[in-house]
Scaffold this active site. Structure first.
Site, PDB file in Angstrom:
ATOM      1  N   GLN A  34       0.829  -1.202   0.000  1.00  0.00           N
ATOM      2  CA  GLN A  34       0.000   0.000   0.000  1.00  0.00           C
ATOM      3  C   GLN A  34       0.871   1.263   0.000  1.00  0.00           C
ATOM      4  OE1 GLN A  34      -3.088  -2.112   3.062  1.00  0.00           O
ATOM      5  NE2 GLN A  34      -3.426   0.065   2.805  1.00  0.00           N
ATOM      6  N   ARG A  94      -8.819  -0.514   7.892  1.00  0.00           N
ATOM      7  CA  ARG A  94      -9.772   0.380   7.249  1.00  0.00           C
ATOM      8  C   ARG A  94     -10.113   1.561   8.154  1.00  0.00           C
ATOM      9  NH1 ARG A  94     -14.305  -1.536   2.834  1.00  0.00           N
ATOM     10  NH2 ARG A  94     -14.476   0.507   1.909  1.00  0.00           N
ATOM     11  N   CYS A  95      -9.091   2.188   8.714  1.00  0.00           N
ATOM     12  CA  CYS A  95      -9.330   3.372   9.534  1.00  0.00           C
ATOM     13  C   CYS A  95      -8.055   4.175   9.644  1.00  0.00           C
ATOM     14  CB  CYS A  95      -9.850   2.997  10.907  1.00  0.00           C
ATOM     15  SG  CYS A  95      -8.593   2.493  12.082  1.00  0.00           S
ATOM     16  N   GLU A 110     -12.922   4.907   4.524  1.00  0.00           N
ATOM     17  CA  GLU A 110     -12.983   4.179   5.780  1.00  0.00           C
ATOM     18  C   GLU A 110     -14.114   4.641   6.690  1.00  0.00           C
ATOM     19  OE1 GLU A 110      -8.183   3.480   5.753  1.00  0.00           O
ATOM     20  OE2 GLU A 110      -8.959   5.218   6.788  1.00  0.00           O
TER      21      GLU A 110
END
Lengths: 783, 159
Positions: free
Chosen positions: A223, A370-371, A740
């Site tokens: 990522q 996802r945050c 997110e």
């Protein structure tokens, strides 16, 4: 919603342009990590510890080495000879690459086999004999911090206990004062359980180090390819110009593909030593037991409130379970991520947060699933607490929120923990969601149902996120400032290529970032190729996680496009024989103010940039921008969930889920809504089923998709989406991050709904995942 | 051992180890990488292919078991007259994000609409309940399969 300013054929901001990345993906022509097949590739398999805590007395790899097709068995001792048995983590700790002294969690990397075939590599694992001396495992952070607990990190200089870190923020004195003035103190103790992002594609690497030239081409499910290149250079001592990281199509990331894992280091070292490409792709079990767990916070929150339902202050005490190594992927100065946003969407003056983390005999990770760095835990706690306070004070949970919201005119708003929220209109968002769901009617139906013995619950969460890390004065990872970049080149025929420091994992950057350029320059989005993921061919950036692509990389894209627009206006003025300041640009047409018939197009200007320039101007139409955001962006949303709970079984079903999101300006509404639906599903998953747990021996329960439950289409609720659009005042196009939001905001809404169904019985908490047996036990205990 | 499998209309005769999984055979021997692997336990469906028209999870079928059968992978969906309706519907309805589950989802969808020309929301959800998606929340996948069904029905009514 703001109407698009460009026509559909240009496809600027606000158009639901179809995704460019789809064409290859729907024909099976994607290029995922495991699809990369270089000549002479060797395959790696990793031997992992079956025990949670044990001393290694010896490793016998003779039989494995003798197997036909095996080239090498790599152990910690061999790695140690090259100074690579340990590696730094993203939180300033060190982590074992291959165990040399002890294993500290089940699934830890002990040895690796390099073979000509993946089946042979796996066969060879069974031939390696490891002499383990079992040690008692520590499986909870509470046990870990007890006096006299066995030292997990005995190799770490100066470490005399199992404490991983401590962190504190806010004003303790002011908070005590607020609590002294309160009519009551509302307390909630809850565990945000260990979860796993579990992207459908696991992590992997193909390391191709040329032993003659020293060139290392490393294909990685990354990522953050640029940051990984620099870290590889620092850790392995390779010259950075010889390292090229290529992050190909990625089958979902969700934070799992941010850290550097031991397997990457071993595969790269093996390729360097053997001189052939080495491929390693995690199995699903390896993924779930060893890379990238998330959450695992034990939280105690207290709210100081008045009898009128005004919040005066917040006190939080937390304990995090870090596993064996402190490897949270988060900015250096943030020991518990951006947990600061635990003050939520509410206007009150005092907060104090105390947090410590403990080592346990579990896998490390601490990724931001996802945050934006621990923001999910913070958002969950405050939204659960506010709902608890509403019950205690005796007012409706919606009214409780409306009484305490930060008001639209208070923005920019500095919270009690020092974060400056950029923009929002919270009351409108909540009221809009309430109208859509028919809130008052639902409360009546709930009362009627109760009278019949049925349990209906209505749960609200109004979250505020802090995304887009971040301003260089505060945010770095391993010392690297969290800026991001965009490089834009317009070709003579008016087509363009945009190169990014961020990297999509399904978010649709190849489409949306082209739309930003289309908006500014009027080049059709479909004429703009977006390149990303290859460090030799893109400008530097810190990558895609924490919803930072649009806030940082998107801003860089808008700014670089504006630089080219400025140059283009000068070229247009030259072509039109007008003054620079008289040129107006709209949807790719440059015209002279007051004489709209005198115009040239962006395509004319692009050709002129290489053929016919004003005197003294440099040829070409190309530039690069490194964007340092002045602040984070603060998306928010109001979610309302309606559930029915079966009092006899504890099974709960979602009847409705209304989700209003405000992420500022929406570049591509179709893609935004797609991300919200995906995020809501992951939020539902955490509230209902996703759970990585361990038995008392430290065995991971949740090591495959039969034990670690992720929702299928059958369980997943249906969602009703709403939007408001308050732009970010400091972002060049008014956008905020969104990928997110729904995962951050929705778990509290689902859990609050279940609690709301049984609150009249006195139930105030059920820990996630809210499994039917837990609901049933809570009802049973309350009645 | 010798296996002879027809994949997307072409015959592939190969000598494989008896333990070779069909998915590895398709990906590594035949070189078609559109079929993905997402788990080890037949749970995720990323490896779904059609074997004699029926969806199977190719990580739990041996290449030897597929001997003599006709296999369709995502690379075989497109016909002489262009994309299969399920492929265009996935794009039109934004039924994919990262795209890793997409081949399996589309093959299950194609198989469903071949049997059921007008599947309900629940029927689609049940059909794809053996296939995991971590990005979309399934809503647009369900929609895409229904769109594809409607388009197939429309074109067969028209002809």
């Amino acid at each position: 919603m703001v109407a698009p300013t460009t026509p559909a054929e240009i496809g600027g901001i606000g158009h639901s342009v179809q995704r460019k990345e789809d064409a290859r993906l729907i024909e099976g022509q994607g290029n995922f990590l495991d699809d990369i097949d270089l000549p002479n590739t060797l395959h790696m398999a990793i031997l992992r510890s079956p025990l949670a805590h044990a001393r290694i007395n010896g490793i016998d790899s003779e039989a494995a080495m003798a197997l036909d097709g095996v080239l090498a068995v790599v152990t910690g001792d061999l790695m140690d000879q090259h100074g690579l048995a340990w590696m730094p983590t993203l939180s300033g700790d060190t982590q074992a690459v291959l165990a040399t002294d002890k294993v500290r969690y089940q699934g830890q990397e002990v040895a690796a086999v390099i073979a000509t075939d993946p089946y042979i590599a796996t066969d060879a694992l069974e031939l390696i004999e490891v002499d383990y001396e079992e040690l008692p495992p520590i499986t909870t952070p509470q046990q870990s911090l007890e006096e006299g607990a066995a030292l997990i990190r005995d190799e770490k200089e100066g470490q005399t206990d199992n404490l991983a870190y401590t962190w504190e923020t806010g004003d303790q004195g002011a908070t005590e004062e607020a609590f002294a003035q309160a009519d009551r103190v509302v307390t909630l103790e809850t565990h945000y359980p260990r979860s796993h992002p579990a992207p459908l594609e696991t992590c992997g690497i193909v390391a191709d180090v040329n032993s003659v030239t020293g060139q290392a081409t490393i294909y990685m499910t990354s990522q953050a390819p640029h940051a990984h290149r620099t870290l590889f250079a620092m850790v392995a001592g390779l010259p950075e110009q010889n390292i090229r990281i290529v992050s190909p199509d990625i089958g979902g990331g969700f934070g799992n593909k941010v850290p550097i894992y031991p397997g990457y280091v071993v595969a790269t070292a093996a390729s360097l030593l053997i001189g052939q490409p080495v491929k390693w792709v995690e199995s699903r079990t390896e993924n779930l037991i060893s890379t990238g767990f998330a959450r695992d916070y034990y939280m105690k929150g207290e709210l100081a409130v008045t009898d009128e339902g005004r919040i005066l202050g917040l006190r939080v005490d937390m304990l995090s379970d870090q596993g064996a190594f402190y490897s949270d992927a988060q900015p250096t100065q943030f020991r518990a991520g951006l947990f600061h946003v635990v003050t939520g969407s509410y206007d009150f003056g005092a907060a104090h947060i105390n947090c410590k983390g403990a080592f346990t005999n579990k896998a490390p990770g601490g990724v931001a699933y996802r945050c934006s760095f621990r923001i999910t835990e913070a958002s969950y706690l405050i939204e659960r607490l506010v709902q608890t306070a509403a019950y205690e004070v005796g007012i409706d949970p919606a009214e409780m929120r409306l009484r305490n919201f930060i008001q639209p005119e208070q923005f920019p708003y500095e919270t009690a923990t020092g974060f400056v929220y950029d923009s929002g209109d919270y009351p409108t968002a909540l009221r809009t969601a309430m109208d859509e769901v028919g809130y008052e009617d639902l409360r009546r139906e709930q009362a009627e149902a109760r009278a019949e013995g049925r349990l209906i619950g209505i749960g609200i969460a109004h979250f505020t996120e802090a995304v887009g890390a971040g301003p260089s004065r505060t945010y770095d990872i391993a010392g690297l400032k969290m800026i991001d970049s965009a490089e834009l080149r317009v070709h003579p025929t008016g087509k363009a290529i945009l190169k990014l420091g961020v990297k999509t994992q399904g978010q649709g950057h190849e489409t949306t970032f082209a739309q930003i350029v289309a908006e500014v320059l009027g080049i059709p989005a479909n004429d703009i190729k977006v390149e990303h993921g290859d460090t030799d061919h893109t400008p530097y950036g810190l990558g895609t996680y924490a919803s930072r692509s649009t806030p940082v990389g998107g801003a860089a894209t808008a700014v670089v496009a504006r630089k080219l627009a400025d140059k283009s206006k000068k070229i247009a003025a030259h072509l039109l024989e007008a003054a620079d300041e008289d040129i107006e640009l709209a949807s790719g047409v440059f015209s002279v103010a007051g004489s709209p018939d005198r115009s040239v197009t962006i395509q004319d200007v692009a050709l002129a940039a290489y053929t016919n320039l004003p005197e003294g101007m440099e040829y070409g139409l190309e530039d690069v921008t490194y964007y340092d955001p002045p602040n984070l962006t603060y998306p928010y949303g109001s979610y309302i969930v309606v559930v029915e709970v079966d009092p006899d079984t504890g099974v709960w079903q979602v009847q409705r889920m209304v989700a209003l999101d405000d992420c500022g300006v929406r570049i591509n509404p179709m893609i935004v809504e797609g991300q919200i639906c995906g995020g809501l599903t992951e939020g539902f998953a955490m509230s209902a089923m996703q759970w990585i747990t361990f038995d008392e021996d430290g065995n991971c329960i949740g090591a495959n998709f039969m034990d670690y439950l992720v929702p299928t289409a059958w369980e997943t609720p249906k969602f009703e989406l709403l939007a408001t659009e308050v732009p970010s005042p400091h972002h060049p196009i008014g956008a905020k991050g969104v990928g997110e939001s729904a995962t951050v905001g929705s778990p509290a809404a689902f859990v609050n709904a279940v609690i709301d169904a049984v609150a009249h019985l006195g139930v105030r908490n059920i820990d996630m995942p809210v499994l039917p047996d837990r609901v049933w036990a809570a009802i049973d205990e309350a009645s | 051992m010798e296996v002879n499998i027809t994949i997307n209309g072409s015959e592939h005769a190969s000598d494989v180890e008896p333990r070779t999984l069909l998915v590895d055979h398709i990906r590594r021997t035949v070189g078609l990488t559109g079929t993905h692997v997402g788990c080890d336990t037949t749970s995720c469906g990323a490896c779904t292919v059609l074997m004699d028209g029926t969806p199977v999870k190719a990580c739990t079928v041996l290449a030897a078991q597929a001997d003599g059968s006709e296999v369709t992978t995502v690379e075989g969906l497109k016909g002489a007259d262009g994309l299969h309706p399920i492929q265009s519907a996935f794009t039109d309805d934004h039924g994919l994000q990262c795209g890793f589950c997409t081949p399996g989802m589309m093959l299950v969808g194609a198989s469903l609409i071949a049997e059921n020309p007008d599947p309900s929301d629940d029927e689609v959800r049940w059909a794809i309940s053996g296939n995991l998606c971590r990005c979309t929340g399934y809503i647009n996948i369900v929609k895409a399969i229904q769109t594809a069904a409607a388009r197939v029905a429309e074109s067969s009514n028209g002809s």
